[in-house]
Design a protein around this motif. Structure first.
Motif, short mmCIF file in Angstrom:
data_model
loop_
_atom_site.label_atom_id
_atom_site.label_comp_id
_atom_site.label_asym_id
_atom_site.label_seq_id
_atom_site.Cartn_x
_atom_site.Cartn_y
_atom_site.Cartn_z
N ARG A 121 25.84 57.84 19.19
CA ARG A 121 25.87 58.84 18.11
C ARG A 121 24.48 59.16 17.60
N ALA A 122 23.69 58.13 17.38
CA ALA A 122 22.34 58.33 16.85
C ALA A 122 21.48 59.11 17.84
N ILE A 123 21.58 58.79 19.11
CA ILE A 123 20.81 59.50 20.13
C ILE A 123 21.28 60.94 20.25
N THR A 124 22.57 61.15 20.19
CA THR A 124 23.13 62.50 20.28
C THR A 124 22.66 63.37 19.13
N ASN A 125 22.46 62.79 17.96
CA ASN A 125 22.04 63.54 16.78
C ASN A 125 20.54 63.82 16.74
N LEU A 126 19.78 63.29 17.68
CA LEU A 126 18.35 63.59 17.72
C LEU A 126 18.14 65.02 18.20
N PRO A 127 17.06 65.67 17.76
CA PRO A 127 16.72 66.99 18.31
C PRO A 127 16.50 66.87 19.82
N GLN A 128 16.78 67.94 20.54
CA GLN A 128 16.78 67.91 22.00
C GLN A 128 15.48 67.37 22.59
N ILE A 133 13.18 62.90 25.89
CA ILE A 133 12.14 61.93 26.21
C ILE A 133 12.65 60.51 26.02
N LEU A 134 13.45 60.28 25.01
CA LEU A 134 14.01 58.94 24.78
C LEU A 134 14.91 58.51 25.93
N ILE A 135 15.73 59.41 26.39
CA ILE A 135 16.63 59.08 27.51
C ILE A 135 15.84 58.86 28.80
N HIS A 163 7.39 58.21 20.65
CA HIS A 163 7.16 57.43 19.44
C HIS A 163 7.98 57.98 18.28
N ARG A 164 7.93 59.28 18.12
CA ARG A 164 8.70 59.93 17.03
C ARG A 164 10.20 59.75 17.25
N ALA A 165 10.67 59.87 18.48
CA ALA A 165 12.10 59.69 18.78
C ALA A 165 12.55 58.28 18.42
N ARG A 166 11.74 57.29 18.76
CA ARG A 166 12.09 55.90 18.42
C ARG A 166 12.13 55.69 16.91
N GLN A 167 11.18 56.31 16.21
CA GLN A 167 11.19 56.20 14.75
C GLN A 167 12.45 56.84 14.17
N MET A 168 12.79 58.02 14.67
CA MET A 168 13.98 58.72 14.18
C MET A 168 15.24 57.92 14.49
N LEU A 169 15.32 57.36 15.68
CA LEU A 169 16.48 56.57 16.06
C LEU A 169 16.61 55.34 15.17
N ARG A 170 15.51 54.66 14.95
CA ARG A 170 15.51 53.49 14.07
C ARG A 170 15.99 53.88 12.68
N SER A 171 15.48 54.99 12.19
CA SER A 171 15.86 55.46 10.86
C SER A 171 17.35 55.80 10.80
N LYS A 172 17.84 56.48 11.82
CA LYS A 172 19.27 56.85 11.86
C LYS A 172 20.16 55.62 11.91
N LEU A 173 19.74 54.60 12.67
CA LEU A 173 20.55 53.39 12.78
C LEU A 173 20.57 52.58 11.48
N GLN A 174 19.55 52.75 10.66
CA GLN A 174 19.48 52.01 9.40
C GLN A 174 19.94 52.85 8.21
#
Length: 184
Positions: A121-128, A133-135, A163-174
């Motif tokens: 869910r968190a990855i799906t909600n990231l901007p394309q 790049i994360l995938i 780097h930004r994708a990982r930050q966003m993912l971390r933020s979404k998961l928390q």
């Protein structure tokens, strides 16, 4: 450096260049302590031994290519410096999650299946651009160069997006339960 290239060391370098295995082994033995001290100042603590080993290996393989014996010390320390820099760049490519973040995510999830659902869910909600790049990097295992080529962006841009994708993912998961479907 290596004590201003004393005559004995010069003779060892010359003998090693001409194929003397004993001279080369003695040279490696004599150079190791100075390389170790230099690497302790130049490398992070995790990389010192590996950088020294790589430098000694390059010395072993390439001593015959050395043009002047007087340049030996500078050449050798340049090798160790480059190894330290290469290892630092390599380590910078990875963003490590500290133990508290990982345990907070894993301890509050009911199962691996729940964690998989939350991550999906968190990855799906990231901007394309960030999702791609994360995938490519973290799921498919492509290198930065390969991912950048597939996305037709410069390597620096790919690394920045990751780097930004990982930050966003971390933020979404928390963050809030509404975004991930549950509180973490």
């Amino acid at each position: 450096m290596l004590k201003a290239m004393n005559p004995d060391l010069s003779e060892l370098v010359m003998a090693a260049q001409h194929g003397s295995e004993d001279a080369l082994l003695e040279l490696l033995h004599l150079c190791r302590p100075q390389l170790q001290r230099y690497a302790n100042r130049q490398c992070s603590s995790d990389d010192v031994e590996e950088a020294v080993q790589d430098a000694l290996w390059l010395l072993y393989r390439r001593v015959a290519a050395l043009r002047t014996i007087a340049a030996f010390s500078a050449w050798l320390f340049q090798i160790i410096r480059r190894e330290c820099l290469r290892r630092a760049r390599k380590r910078r490519d990875f963003v490590e999650w500290d133990g508290s973040e990982v345990s907070a995510i894993t301890s509050n999830t009911g199962s691996d299946e729940d964690l998989r659902i939350d991550l999906t869910r968190a990855i799906t909600n990231l901007p394309q651009a960030y999702r791609e790049i994360l995938i490519l990097r973290d799921v498919s295992g492509f290198s930065s160069e390969e991912a950048a080529a597939r996305l037709a962006v410069p390597i620096a841009a790919a690394k920045s997006r990751l780097h930004r994708a990982r930050q966003m993912l971390r933020s979404k998961l928390q963050s809030s339960p509404a975004e991930t479907g549950r509180q973490i």
